[in-house]
Design an enzyme around this catalytic site. Structure first.
Site, mmCIF file in Angstrom:
data_model
loop_
_atom_site.group_PDB
_atom_site.id
_atom_site.type_symbol
_atom_site.label_atom_id
_atom_site.label_comp_id
_atom_site.label_asym_id
_atom_site.label_seq_id
_atom_site.Cartn_x
_atom_site.Cartn_y
_atom_site.Cartn_z
ATOM 1 N N LYS A 1 -68.562 -22.641 121.524
ATOM 2 C CA LYS A 1 -69.203 -23.586 122.548
ATOM 3 C C LYS A 1 -68.322 -23.368 123.710
ATOM 4 O O LYS A 1 -68.717 -23.162 124.995
ATOM 5 C CB LYS A 1 -69.452 -25.013 122.243
ATOM 6 C CG LYS A 1 -70.584 -25.091 121.142
ATOM 7 C CD LYS A 1 -70.560 -26.429 120.495
ATOM 8 C CE LYS A 1 -71.643 -26.304 119.306
ATOM 9 N NZ LYS A 1 -71.808 -27.613 118.517
ATOM 10 N N GLN B 1 -68.968 -33.160 117.797
ATOM 11 C CA GLN B 1 -69.112 -32.214 116.846
ATOM 12 C C GLN B 1 -69.363 -33.050 115.214
ATOM 13 O O GLN B 1 -68.449 -33.588 114.950
ATOM 14 C CB GLN B 1 -68.015 -31.106 116.515
ATOM 15 C CG GLN B 1 -68.225 -29.873 115.801
ATOM 16 C CD GLN B 1 -69.664 -29.015 116.257
ATOM 17 O OE1 GLN B 1 -69.989 -29.054 117.459
ATOM 18 N NE2 GLN B 1 -70.097 -28.445 115.260
ATOM 19 N N ASP C 1 -76.789 -32.723 122.956
ATOM 20 C CA ASP C 1 -77.249 -32.170 121.544
ATOM 21 C C ASP C 1 -78.530 -32.585 121.202
ATOM 22 O O ASP C 1 -79.252 -32.239 120.332
ATOM 23 C CB ASP C 1 -76.423 -32.965 120.379
ATOM 24 C CG ASP C 1 -75.339 -31.853 120.069
ATOM 25 O OD1 ASP C 1 -75.616 -30.442 120.073
ATOM 26 O OD2 ASP C 1 -74.292 -32.215 119.672
HETATM 27 N N1 GUN Z 1 -72.716 -29.592 113.709
HETATM 28 C C1 GUN Z 1 -73.525 -28.627 113.059
HETATM 29 N N2 GUN Z 1 -74.562 -28.365 114.167
HETATM 30 C C2 GUN Z 1 -74.289 -29.024 115.074
HETATM 31 C C3 GUN Z 1 -74.674 -29.198 116.503
HETATM 32 O O1 GUN Z 1 -75.566 -28.638 116.757
HETATM 33 N N3 GUN Z 1 -74.091 -30.179 117.066
HETATM 34 C C4 GUN Z 1 -73.177 -30.868 116.943
HETATM 35 N N4 GUN Z 1 -72.492 -32.224 117.532
HETATM 36 N N5 GUN Z 1 -72.596 -30.973 115.564
HETATM 37 C C5 GUN Z 1 -73.070 -30.016 114.809
#
Ligand code: GUN
Length: 294
Positions: free
Chosen positions: A52, A96, A119
């Site tokens: 990211k 996350q 998100d």
């Molecule tokens: N863990 C697995 N996929 C995601 C996601 O799209 N966002 C976040 N914050 N955590 C994750």
């Protein structure tokens, strides 16, 4: 049979975003800024967050990575979220997942200001999405819609079977595809661990979206000839021949299913790269103030 190339599509979209950011900055606007909170040292989470941050660079965004150790208290984490909610220089941020077991995940998600929840996990965004209001949509389903749209795959009037009912993928995917929109306007069936006759239901599908986290679950005899198969699975399977010690395995028995499909996404290189690019699109929309106009 066409292989849907998520890497290529995501690279194209990142280039388009970078172009828009250049224009914003040249016009005196602010560079989009995404912050990510990472708790602990989970291997998968480290990899995703690093990807990211890299995507932010490619798009010309500013990024901030905020790290906490596994033993961080819920109060400390909530205080950081409050700080980010109030920071006018941060347009969007993510926490996350998964979080260590002592931290209540839902409480953390609900502490995020929905206007910065890129998100799309906050109940306000989930609710707005389900009734078709402007909102941030969870990145994986948003990425799948983008792939369907860019490959010209028609969803209107089609039978879609979604395998899996997670809050992050299955539920929002089903909700988005049943909306009166394009892509959307589909007849959607959601299958899960208590579904009886899953094979039969899959055989009806024009489009299968597999998001169970069960490697190789979708077999050749579950797929109608000419169906579109979207594989969201990314299970890490031990593999001594790889430097990392594992390989990513999808929910579809790709070798046997692919020849029957009109379109299929590979793992890796299908849905995965699109998830990150959707997060970038959400961050750009947050920075522009496109979603919540107040
Ligand atoms: N863990 C697995 N996929 C995601 C996601 O799209 N966002 C976040 N914050 N955590 C994750």
């Amino acid at each position: 049979m066409t292989i849907i190339d998520g890497r290529l599509t995501s690279a194209q979209i990142k280039a388009e975003i970078a172009e828009q950011v250049k224009e914003i900055v040249a016009a005196g606007g602010t560079r989009p800024h995404l912050a990510a909170i990472l708790v602990g040292h989970d291997g998968g989470s480290e990899t995703y967050v690093a990807a990211k941050v890299k995507a932010c660079e490619e798009c010309g965004f500013r990024s901030s990575l905020i790290r906490f150790e596994d033993d961080v208290t819920t109060e400390r984490l909530l205080a950081e979220i409050e700080r980010l909610n109030a920071d006018p220089e941060v347009h969007g941020f993510i926490v996350q997942l998964p979080l260590p077991r002592h931290i209540p995940e839902q409480k953390v998600i609900e502490a995020i200001d929905p206007r910065k929840d890129v998100d799309g996990f906050h109940p306000v965004n989930v609710g707005r999405s389900s009734i078709g209001l402007p909102c941030f949509v969870s990145a994986t389903p948003a990425g799948i819609l983008t792939l369907l749209s860019r490959y010209g795959i028609v969803t209107k009037g089609k039978e879609v079977v979604v395998l899996g009912r997670s809050n992050i993928v299955g539920k929002p995917m089903a909700s988005l595809l049943m909306q009166k929109s394009d892509p959307g306007n589909a007849t959607v069936t959601v299958c899960h661990s208590a579904t009886v006759g899953i094979e039969e239901i899959c055989r009806r599908a024009d489009i299968i979206i597999a998001a169970l986290g069960c490697p190789g679950f979708v077999k050749e005899d579950m797929v109608k000839p000419g169906a579109v198969v979207i594989d969201v699975g990314t299970t890490r399977v031990p593999d001594a021949t790889r430097k990392s010690g594992f390989r990513l395995c999808g929910d579809v028995d790709y070798a046997n299913v692919a020849p029957k499909c009109s379109y299929i996404t590979p793992v890796p290189g299908g849905v995965g790269p699109m998830t990150i690019v959707s997060l970038m699109q959400n961050t750009l929309r947050a920075a522009r103030g496109d979603v919540y106009k107040d």
